[in-house]
Scaffold this active site. Structure first.
Site, PDB file in Angstrom:
ATOM      1  N   ASP A  98       1.699  -1.271   4.825  1.00  0.00           N
ATOM      2  CA  ASP A  98       1.341  -0.051   5.560  1.00  0.00           C
ATOM      3  C   ASP A  98      -0.145   0.158   5.264  1.00  0.00           C
ATOM      4  O   ASP A  98      -0.525   0.890   4.357  1.00  0.00           O
ATOM      5  CB  ASP A  98       2.202   1.103   5.007  1.00  0.00           C
ATOM      6  CG  ASP A  98       1.988   2.402   5.753  1.00  0.00           C
ATOM      7  OD1 ASP A  98       1.365   2.387   6.820  1.00  0.00           O
ATOM      8  OD2 ASP A  98       2.453   3.447   5.246  1.00  0.00           O
TER       9      ASP A  98
ATOM     10  N   ASP B 286      -5.490  -3.669  -6.712  1.00  0.00           N
ATOM     11  CA  ASP B 286      -5.908  -4.051  -5.363  1.00  0.00           C
ATOM     12  C   ASP B 286      -4.926  -5.134  -4.898  1.00  0.00           C
ATOM     13  O   ASP B 286      -4.856  -6.219  -5.495  1.00  0.00           O
ATOM     14  CB  ASP B 286      -7.341  -4.593  -5.447  1.00  0.00           C
ATOM     15  CG  ASP B 286      -7.864  -5.031  -4.077  1.00  0.00           C
ATOM     16  OD1 ASP B 286      -7.045  -5.254  -3.158  1.00  0.00           O
ATOM     17  OD2 ASP B 286      -9.096  -5.160  -3.942  1.00  0.00           O
TER      18      ASP B 286
ATOM     19  N   CYS C 137      -0.964   3.670  10.906  1.00  0.00           N
ATOM     20  CA  CYS C 137      -0.742   4.922  11.653  1.00  0.00           C
ATOM     21  C   CYS C 137      -1.938   5.123  12.578  1.00  0.00           C
ATOM     22  O   CYS C 137      -2.615   6.145  12.536  1.00  0.00           O
ATOM     23  CB  CYS C 137      -0.519   6.103  10.718  1.00  0.00           C
ATOM     24  SG  CYS C 137      -1.777   6.314   9.467  1.00  0.00           S
TER      25      CYS C 137
ATOM     26  N   CYS D 265       0.891  -1.170   0.000  1.00  0.00           N
ATOM     27  CA  CYS D 265       0.000   0.000   0.000  1.00  0.00           C
ATOM     28  C   CYS D 265       0.924   1.213   0.000  1.00  0.00           C
ATOM     29  O   CYS D 265       1.244   1.768   1.046  1.00  0.00           O
ATOM     30  CB  CYS D 265      -0.881  -0.002   1.244  1.00  0.00           C
ATOM     31  SG  CYS D 265      -2.079  -1.333   1.249  1.00  0.00           S
ATOM     32  N   ALA D 266       1.367   1.590  -1.173  1.00  0.00           N
ATOM     33  CA  ALA D 266       2.570   2.424  -1.242  1.00  0.00           C
ATOM     34  C   ALA D 266       2.353   3.923  -1.293  1.00  0.00           C
ATOM     35  O   ALA D 266       3.251   4.684  -0.923  1.00  0.00           O
ATOM     36  CB  ALA D 266       3.364   2.013  -2.485  1.00  0.00           C
ATOM     37  N   ALA D 267       1.200   4.368  -1.773  1.00  0.00           N
ATOM     38  CA  ALA D 267       1.059   5.802  -2.051  1.00  0.00           C
ATOM     39  C   ALA D 267       0.908   6.619  -0.770  1.00  0.00           C
ATOM     40  O   ALA D 267       0.303   6.146   0.186  1.00  0.00           O
ATOM     41  CB  ALA D 267      -0.159   6.012  -2.939  1.00  0.00           C
ATOM     42  N   PRO D 268       1.461   7.833  -0.729  1.00  0.00           N
ATOM     43  CA  PRO D 268       2.127   8.566  -1.801  1.00  0.00           C
ATOM     44  C   PRO D 268       3.612   8.232  -1.995  1.00  0.00           C
ATOM     45  O   PRO D 268       4.296   8.906  -2.761  1.00  0.00           O
ATOM     46  CB  PRO D 268       1.970  10.030  -1.367  1.00  0.00           C
ATOM     47  CG  PRO D 268       1.936   9.973   0.131  1.00  0.00           C
ATOM     48  CD  PRO D 268       1.277   8.668   0.476  1.00  0.00           C
ATOM     49  N   GLY D 269       4.128   7.229  -1.314  1.00  0.00           N
ATOM     50  CA  GLY D 269       5.477   6.773  -1.642  1.00  0.00           C
ATOM     51  C   GLY D 269       6.557   7.132  -0.635  1.00  0.00           C
ATOM     52  O   GLY D 269       7.737   6.913  -0.905  1.00  0.00           O
ATOM     53  N   GLY D 270       6.167   7.655   0.525  1.00  0.00           N
ATOM     54  CA  GLY D 270       7.172   8.038   1.537  1.00  0.00           C
ATOM     55  C   GLY D 270       8.058   6.870   1.925  1.00  0.00           C
ATOM     56  O   GLY D 270       9.282   7.001   2.007  1.00  0.00           O
TER      57      GLY D 270
HETATM   58  C1  SAM Z   1      -1.427   4.531   4.927  1.00  0.00           C
HETATM   59  S1  SAM Z   1      -1.517   4.830   3.229  1.00  0.00           S
HETATM   60  C2  SAM Z   1       0.070   4.330   2.698  1.00  0.00           C
HETATM   61  C3  SAM Z   1       1.157   5.363   2.941  1.00  0.00           C
HETATM   62  C4  SAM Z   1       2.468   4.994   2.256  1.00  0.00           C
HETATM   63  N1  SAM Z   1       2.930   3.700   2.619  1.00  0.00           N
HETATM   64  C5  SAM Z   1       3.567   6.001   2.517  1.00  0.00           C
HETATM   65  O1  SAM Z   1       4.408   5.774   3.374  1.00  0.00           O
HETATM   66  O2  SAM Z   1       3.596   7.049   1.851  1.00  0.00           O
HETATM   67  C6  SAM Z   1      -2.518   3.501   2.713  1.00  0.00           C
HETATM   68  C7  SAM Z   1      -2.631   3.361   1.195  1.00  0.00           C
HETATM   69  O3  SAM Z   1      -3.300   2.128   0.933  1.00  0.00           O
HETATM   70  C8  SAM Z   1      -3.969   2.249  -0.289  1.00  0.00           C
HETATM   71  N2  SAM Z   1      -4.920   1.105  -0.377  1.00  0.00           N
HETATM   72  C9  SAM Z   1      -6.108   0.950   0.233  1.00  0.00           C
HETATM   73  N3  SAM Z   1      -6.646  -0.237  -0.072  1.00  0.00           N
HETATM   74  C10 SAM Z   1      -5.767  -0.867  -0.889  1.00  0.00           C
HETATM   75  C11 SAM Z   1      -5.757  -2.127  -1.551  1.00  0.00           C
HETATM   76  N4  SAM Z   1      -6.770  -2.993  -1.416  1.00  0.00           N
HETATM   77  N5  SAM Z   1      -4.706  -2.430  -2.322  1.00  0.00           N
HETATM   78  C12 SAM Z   1      -3.668  -1.555  -2.488  1.00  0.00           C
HETATM   79  N6  SAM Z   1      -3.637  -0.339  -1.887  1.00  0.00           N
HETATM   80  C13 SAM Z   1      -4.661  -0.011  -1.093  1.00  0.00           C
HETATM   81  C14 SAM Z   1      -4.574   3.622  -0.218  1.00  0.00           C
HETATM   82  O4  SAM Z   1      -4.877   4.112  -1.513  1.00  0.00           O
HETATM   83  C15 SAM Z   1      -3.468   4.419   0.484  1.00  0.00           C
HETATM   84  O5  SAM Z   1      -2.671   5.077  -0.454  1.00  0.00           O
END
Ligand code: SAM
Length: 460
Positions: free
Chosen positions: A347, A328, A400, A280-285
């Site tokens: 994450d 997903d 978080c 669950c990478a976005a925004p990529g931190g």
């Molecule tokens: C806590 S944020 C991640 C923050 C990121 N790891 C960082 O450090 O910048 C959770 C992310 O999970 C994504 N997400 C939610 N459900 C998901 C799924 N089923 N598969 C992949 N990504 C998912 C969301 O779009 C969101 O960007």
């Protein structure tokens, strides 16, 4: 050059109460602030965030001052004026300016014009009876702590000794925490150049720098060049925990090394790269942090296409490359080629109850029922991410959140379902500003960070 006059206070109050009304209807501040005219955005954000940190008090005052809760938009305008007006230390405006400017907003809005005298009366009564009114709110939980009552009660139950400190921390301004990009510079060099430019900062953890007086990110020397990025101290532990657990260390560059040399060092290494999934990478931190480690290949997945774009942009700015996939993570057939990963970072999406200092709207947007729904989503993501991990590999689960359903309880139920899983490092919950609960990273005990949960699992 013609200097644009700064917007009048009534214009700022107008934008702020319109934003507050949208938050009360369920919108998040990051969406709605984009609709505010650029010249009014910084002031509106500051007033809106202050209001959200004091919304419990403001709502309590409205109840005491008005016999019946006024309808919108008068309600949100009163909340904004009372939140600002009830700040005890260092008031931003003279009380009378605040009242007259709030009344000005009402007079200019056809939907509130008739209520202008009522708003004026409420605010003047507040000024007259301020001390008594505020004292009478002391026994009202939501007014006192500026969090919904269900949230306060849950923290009380889960953290009988720390709940008050967590709530206090949540109402503070967050620090501006940065992470140095060790592929491009060293922390010592960056810190030295900031000190020469008069940017006061302190060091935190392995790679962190905290800027004392927050400034816009593009004004931070080195930000646009990818020498550093914004990342909370708690979040900086993710890559470190996962990479160190599989024996990969950051290559230390000496102070004064040429950035290109450091880059080369970082990229050199073994023939077989370590395959890491950032599920669950976005925004990529955390993706860009993982890629600072040598010989690492990262697949960065996210379900949200717009947020995937942010991962690519972060990687470009920081000078690293990830394989970004929009999918997903739990639908393995849609993205996985059956090649196992050596390490997985999950994450997971969560209530974000650990980052309310930074996002003061979260506490008012969440419902108690969201916790169970999000925990269910985390369970599905955990189970599927486990399938793509090789035997002997490590999975770092983090959220978080400070709620135990999204941490400890989630991991316990995962261990019951998966007998090939064992805990290698139980960091547990980091609580905002309270330091570190667990056996690792003792140096960070008193650091000022957001709330996080970390557990490192091993597949046997
Ligand atoms: C806590 S944020 C991640 C923050 C990121 N790891 C960082 O450090 O910048 C959770 C992310 O999970 C994504 N997400 C939610 N459900 C998901 C799924 N089923 N598969 C992949 N990504 C998912 C969301 O779009 C969101 O960007």
């Amino acid at each position: 050059m013609i200097k644009t006059p700064s917007p009048a206070l009534w214009q700022q109050l107008k934008e702020t109460h319109e934003c507050l009304q949208k938050v009360l209807e369920g919108a998040s501040t990051s969406e709605i602030l984009l609709d505010v005219p650029v010249e009014l955005r910084p002031a509106t954000q500051a007033l809106l965030f202050l209001t959200l940190r004091r919304l419990g008090t403001a709502k309590g005052l409205v109840k005491l001052l008005a016999h019946k809760t006024p309808k919108e938009p008068a309600h949100s305008l009163l909340c904004v004026a009372l939140a600002i007006g009830s700040v005890e230390v260092d008031p931003m405006y003279s009380e009378f300016t605040l009242v007259s400017q709030a009344v000005e907003v009402a007079k200019r809005n056809p939907l509130m014009k008739a209520q202008a005298p009522f708003i004026n009366g409420c605010l003047r009564n507040f000024l007259r009876e301020r001390i008594g009114l505020l004292a009478s709110l002391e026994s009202d939980l939501q007014s006192k702590w500026n969090h919904p009552v269900w949230w306060i009660n849950l923290l009380k139950k889960q953290y009988p000794s720390e709940w008050e400190l967590i709530l206090k921390a949540n109402n503070q301004l967050p620090p501006l925490s940065m992470r140095v990009n060790r592929l491009r510079t060293t922390r010592a060099d960056l810190s030295k150049s900031w000190a020469e430019l008069g940017i006061n900062h302190t060091l935190q953890g392995e790679q962190g720098l905290i800027i004392q007086s927050p400034i816009a990110v593009h004004m931070i020397p080195g930000f646009d060049q990818g020498l550093c990025t914004v990342q909370d101290g708690g979040a900086q532990m993710a890559a470190q925990l996962l990479m160190q657990s599989i024996g990969v260390q950051l290559e230390t560059a000496n102070e004064g090394s040429e950035p290109s040399k450091i880059l080369e060092q970082g990229r050199s290494g073994r023939l077989n790269p370590i395959r890491v999934l950032d599920a669950c990478a976005a925004p990529g931190g955390k993706t860009t942090h993982l890629l600072e480690y040598p010989n690492v290949q990262v697949t960065a997945l996210d379900i949200d296409p717009a947020r995937c774009k942010k991962v690519s942009e972060s990687c470009e700015r920081m000078g690293v490359q990830a394989h970004v996939v929009c999918a997903d993570a739990a639908e393995l057939d849609s993205w996985w080629n059956k090649e196992l990963f050596d390490a997985v970072l999950l994450d997971a999406p969560c209530t974000a109850s650990g980052i309310v200092r930074r996002h003061p709207d979260i506490r008012w947007l969440r419902r108690e029922s969201d916790i169970a729904q999000l925990a269910e989503m985390q369970k599905r993501l955990l189970d599927k991410s486990w399938q793509v991990l090789r035997t002997g590999g490590k999975l770092l689960f983090c959220t978080c959140s400070v709620f135990k359903q999204e941490g400890e309880q989630q991991v316990q139920s995962f261990l019951r379902r998966n007998t090939d899983a064992s805990i290698c490092t139980q960091v547990g919950h980091l609580l905002p500003s309270l330091g570190f609960k667990g056996e690792l990273v003792k140096d960070n005990e008193l650091i000022d960070h957001d709330g996080f949960f970390y557990t490192l699992l091993q597949k046997s």
